[in-house]
Design a protein around this motif. Structure first.
Motif, PDB file in Angstrom:
ATOM      1  N   UNK A   1       0.824  -1.213   0.000  1.00 27.44           N
ATOM      2  CA  UNK A   1       0.000   0.000   0.000  1.00 27.44           C
ATOM      3  C   UNK A   1       0.861   1.267   0.000  1.00 27.44           C
ATOM      4  N   UNK A   2       1.995   1.220   0.692  1.00 27.45           N
ATOM      5  CA  UNK A   2       2.877   2.403   0.681  1.00 27.45           C
ATOM      6  C   UNK A   2       3.539   2.571  -0.688  1.00 27.45           C
ATOM      7  N   UNK A   3       3.743   1.449  -1.378  1.00 30.32           N
ATOM      8  CA  UNK A   3       4.304   1.533  -2.749  1.00 30.32           C
ATOM      9  C   UNK A   3       3.299   2.202  -3.689  1.00 30.32           C
ATOM     10  N   UNK A   4       2.021   2.066  -3.369  1.00 25.52           N
ATOM     11  CA  UNK A   4       0.990   2.675  -4.213  1.00 25.52           C
ATOM     12  C   UNK A   4       0.765   4.150  -3.874  1.00 25.52           C
ATOM     13  N   UNK A   5       1.411   4.630  -2.790  1.00 23.47           N
ATOM     14  CA  UNK A   5       1.164   6.009  -2.356  1.00 23.47           C
ATOM     15  C   UNK A   5       2.085   6.976  -3.109  1.00 23.47           C
ATOM     16  N   UNK A   6       1.539   7.891  -3.891  1.00 22.74           N
ATOM     17  CA  UNK A   6       2.375   8.799  -4.687  1.00 22.74           C
ATOM     18  C   UNK A   6       3.130   9.829  -3.849  1.00 22.74           C
ATOM     19  N   UNK A   7       2.851   9.916  -2.564  1.00 16.28           N
ATOM     20  CA  UNK A   7       3.595  10.858  -1.703  1.00 16.28           C
ATOM     21  C   UNK A   7       4.943  10.293  -1.288  1.00 16.28           C
ATOM     22  N   UNK A   8       5.139   8.994  -1.527  1.00 18.93           N
ATOM     23  CA  UNK A   8       6.390   8.338  -1.107  1.00 18.93           C
ATOM     24  C   UNK A   8       7.370   8.310  -2.281  1.00 18.93           C
ATOM     25  N   UNK A   9       8.620   8.750  -2.024  1.00 16.77           N
ATOM     26  CA  UNK A   9       9.621   8.667  -3.094  1.00 16.77           C
ATOM     27  C   UNK A   9      10.630   7.548  -2.838  1.00 16.77           C
ATOM     28  N   UNK A  10      10.840   7.209  -1.562  1.00 16.72           N
ATOM     29  CA  UNK A  10      11.758   6.100  -1.219  1.00 16.72           C
ATOM     30  C   UNK A  10      11.077   5.219  -0.177  1.00 16.72           C
ATOM     31  N   UNK A  11      11.088   3.922  -0.421  1.00 19.83           N
ATOM     32  CA  UNK A  11      10.444   2.994   0.506  1.00 19.83           C
ATOM     33  C   UNK A  11      11.490   1.986   0.981  1.00 19.83           C
ATOM     34  N   UNK A  12      11.811   2.038   2.291  1.00 24.26           N
ATOM     35  CA  UNK A  12      12.809   1.133   2.858  1.00 24.26           C
ATOM     36  C   UNK A  12      12.099   0.042   3.637  1.00 24.26           C
ATOM     37  N   UNK A  13      12.347  -1.216   3.258  1.00 20.12           N
ATOM     38  CA  UNK A  13      11.662  -2.346   3.900  1.00 20.12           C
ATOM     39  C   UNK A  13      12.663  -3.122   4.738  1.00 20.12           C
ATOM     40  N   UNK A  14      12.474  -3.089   6.069  1.00 18.52           N
ATOM     41  CA  UNK A  14      13.417  -3.729   6.985  1.00 18.52           C
ATOM     42  C   UNK A  14      12.743  -4.835   7.776  1.00 18.52           C
ATOM     43  N   UNK A  15      13.465  -5.946   7.958  1.00 13.99           N
ATOM     44  CA  UNK A  15      13.018  -7.030   8.848  1.00 13.99           C
ATOM     45  C   UNK A  15      14.247  -7.831   9.227  1.00 13.99           C
ATOM     46  N   UNK A  16      14.076  -8.779  10.152  1.00 11.03           N
ATOM     47  CA  UNK A  16      15.216  -9.624  10.521  1.00 11.03           C
ATOM     48  C   UNK A  16      15.419 -10.737   9.493  1.00 11.03           C
ATOM     49  N   UNK A  17      14.424 -10.965   8.649  1.00  8.57           N
ATOM     50  CA  UNK A  17      14.550 -11.948   7.557  1.00  8.57           C
ATOM     51  C   UNK A  17      13.485 -11.658   6.501  1.00  8.57           C
ATOM     52  N   UNK A  18      13.786 -12.044   5.261  1.00 11.42           N
ATOM     53  CA  UNK A  18      12.751 -12.058   4.226  1.00 11.42           C
ATOM     54  C   UNK A  18      12.536 -10.795   3.429  1.00 11.42           C
ATOM     55  N   UNK A  19      13.182  -9.700   3.796  1.00  5.22           N
ATOM     56  CA  UNK A  19      12.889  -8.444   3.092  1.00  5.22           C
ATOM     57  C   UNK A  19      13.440  -8.356   1.662  1.00  5.22           C
ATOM     58  N   UNK A  20      14.577  -9.026   1.332  1.00  5.70           N
ATOM     59  CA  UNK A  20      15.006  -8.928  -0.073  1.00  5.70           C
ATOM     60  C   UNK A  20      13.904  -9.395  -1.020  1.00  5.70           C
ATOM     61  N   UNK A  21      13.216 -10.472  -0.661  1.00  2.00           N
ATOM     62  CA  UNK A  21      12.146 -10.988  -1.522  1.00  2.00           C
ATOM     63  C   UNK A  21      10.966 -10.041  -1.601  1.00  2.00           C
TER      64      UNK A  21
END
Ligand SMILES: NC(=O)C1=CN([C@@H]2O[C@H](COP(=O)(O)OP(=O)(O)OC[C@H]3O[C@@H](n4cnc5c(N)ncnc54)[C@H](O)[C@@H]3O)[C@@H](O)[C@H]2O)C=CC1
Ligand SMILES: O=C([O-])CC(=O)C(=O)O
Length: 347
Positions: A53-73
């Motif tokens: 949903x944040x990827x669909x938000x046009x107000x966002x220019x950079x989206x950083x996805x962090x977790x202890x596992x699984x985020x590259x996918x």
């Protein structure tokens, strides 16, 4: 004439959407600035649809996805969507700093969810530590970011975050929010169903906190007005307070609300971004530092969002006797949860 203009605008925006550099220019640096949003716990049940949903938000220019596992996918997947933001995945503590650096908004759905029979407070032992370490990193890498706390128990995790930031010397009470939007989303849905009014026109403030009886929907202020019987209001109040448990039981051991929470989290983050961007009159309910409403240091109420985060904490407004009673009853429980968080952060 109008139809052809509309077609032109539509075709321009869709061709720009396939060429991101044009899109960025089309958004203009003044009206829609660059905004980095980080999601911590982005590979989880809430984190993944929230990332979408944040990827669909046009107000966002950079989206950083962090977790202890699984985020590259997750990042590779979401990153293929042809919208404005650049997506990057970060995994493991050594990449947390990079994920956070330069963030304007940090959303935290990291931590364990409930299973049937548990209260939100039963999550404290695990989630308090997770929130404490993530907030320590926020204080170091993006001390000016707006923080949207989703991890439960929100009534305690927000005070924990405040204490961590105070210790680091970075606390800004205007920028720390407990996300209670799902309570509002539920109250709106349940009220619309009972009052038989169009759900998209409904508004209901929900105040207090985010657990059981601390969730206090103010149906007396609901719009559009409907003359519901006292029994109906009581049932709606109970259903809103038990909304999370309803989902936990229906999922029968497979976690708690994720999709509706991702929707609610995206709605609240969007409101924060709009506030930061100077959009006027953005008002949402949220659990924030609060001095005007009760003697408690944190309380959920309507909040006006602006360029610096909280612009104004709004008064509760007129309440029914039933709601006044609910307010009185919730205070001791909310107070204990807040104190538990403060104590944990300082031990
Ligand atoms: N505020 C609200 O209205 C709501 C809050 N919640 C809460 O949100 C939290 C997450 O729920 P779900 O996504 O369903 O759980 P989940 O277990 O599906 O996902 C949690 C994610 O957090 C990650 N995680 C754990 N430790 C971490 C750390 N130190 N740093 C970064 N990530 C870490 C896990 O790897 C996992 O991917 C729970 O505490 C739940 O109670 C859930 C629904 C509504
Ligand atoms: O109930 C839970 O554990 C998750 C939650 O906070 C909600 O759905 O409101």
């Amino acid at each position: 004439m109008r139809a052809s203009m509309l077609r032109l605008i539509r075709s321009r925006s869709s061709s720009a959407a396939s060429r991101p550099h044009l899109l960025r220019r089309a958004y203009g640096s003044e009206s829609v600035p660059e905004r980095k949003v980080a999601v911590l716990g982005a590979a989880g049940g809430i984190g993944q649809p929230l990332a979408l949903l944040m990827k669909l938000n046009p107000l966002v220019s950079q989206l950083a996805l962090y977790d202890i596992a699984g985020t590259p996918g997750v990042a590779a997947d979401v990153g293929h969507i042809n919208t404005r933001s650049e997506v990057a995945g970060y995994v493991g503590e050594e990449q947390l700093g990079q994920a956070l650096e330069g963030s304007d908004v940090v959303i935290i759905p990291a931590g364990v969810p409930r299973k049937p029979g548990m209260t939100r407070d039963d999550l404290f032992n695990i989630n308090a530590g997770i929130v404490k370490s993530l907030c320590t990193a926020i204080a170091k890498y993006c001390p000016n970011a707006v923080v949207n706390m989703i991890s439960n128990p929100v009534n305690s995790t927000v005070p924990i975050a405040a204490e961590v930031f105070k210790k680091a010397g970075t606390y800004n009470e205007k920028k720390l929010f407990g996300v209670t939007t799902l309570d509002v989303v539920r109250a709106k849905t349940f009220y619309a169903g009972k009052a038989k009014v169009p759900v998209e026109e409904v508004n209901v403030p929900v105040v207090g906190g985010h657990a059981g009886i601390t969730i206090l929907p103010l149906f007396s202020q609901a719009v559009p007005k409907a003359n519901l019987a006292d029994e109906d209001i009581k049932a709606l109040t109970k259903r809103t307070q038990d909304g999370g448990t309803e989902v936990v039981e229906a999922k029968a051991g497979k976690g708690s609300a994720t999709l509706s929470m991702a929707y609610a989290g995206a709605l609240f983050a969007d409101a924060c971004l709009k506030g930061l961007n100077g959009v006027p009159d953005v008002v949402e309910c949220s659990f924030v530092q609060s001095s005007i409403i009760t003697e408690l240091p944190f309380f959920a109420s309507k909040v006006k969002l602006g360029k610096n985060g909280v612009e104004e904490v709004l008064e509760l407004g007129p309440m029914s006797d039933y709601e006044k009673q609910g307010l009185e009853i919730l205070i001791p429980e909310l107070k204990a949860s807040i104190e538990k968080g403060i104590k944990f952060a300082n031990q």
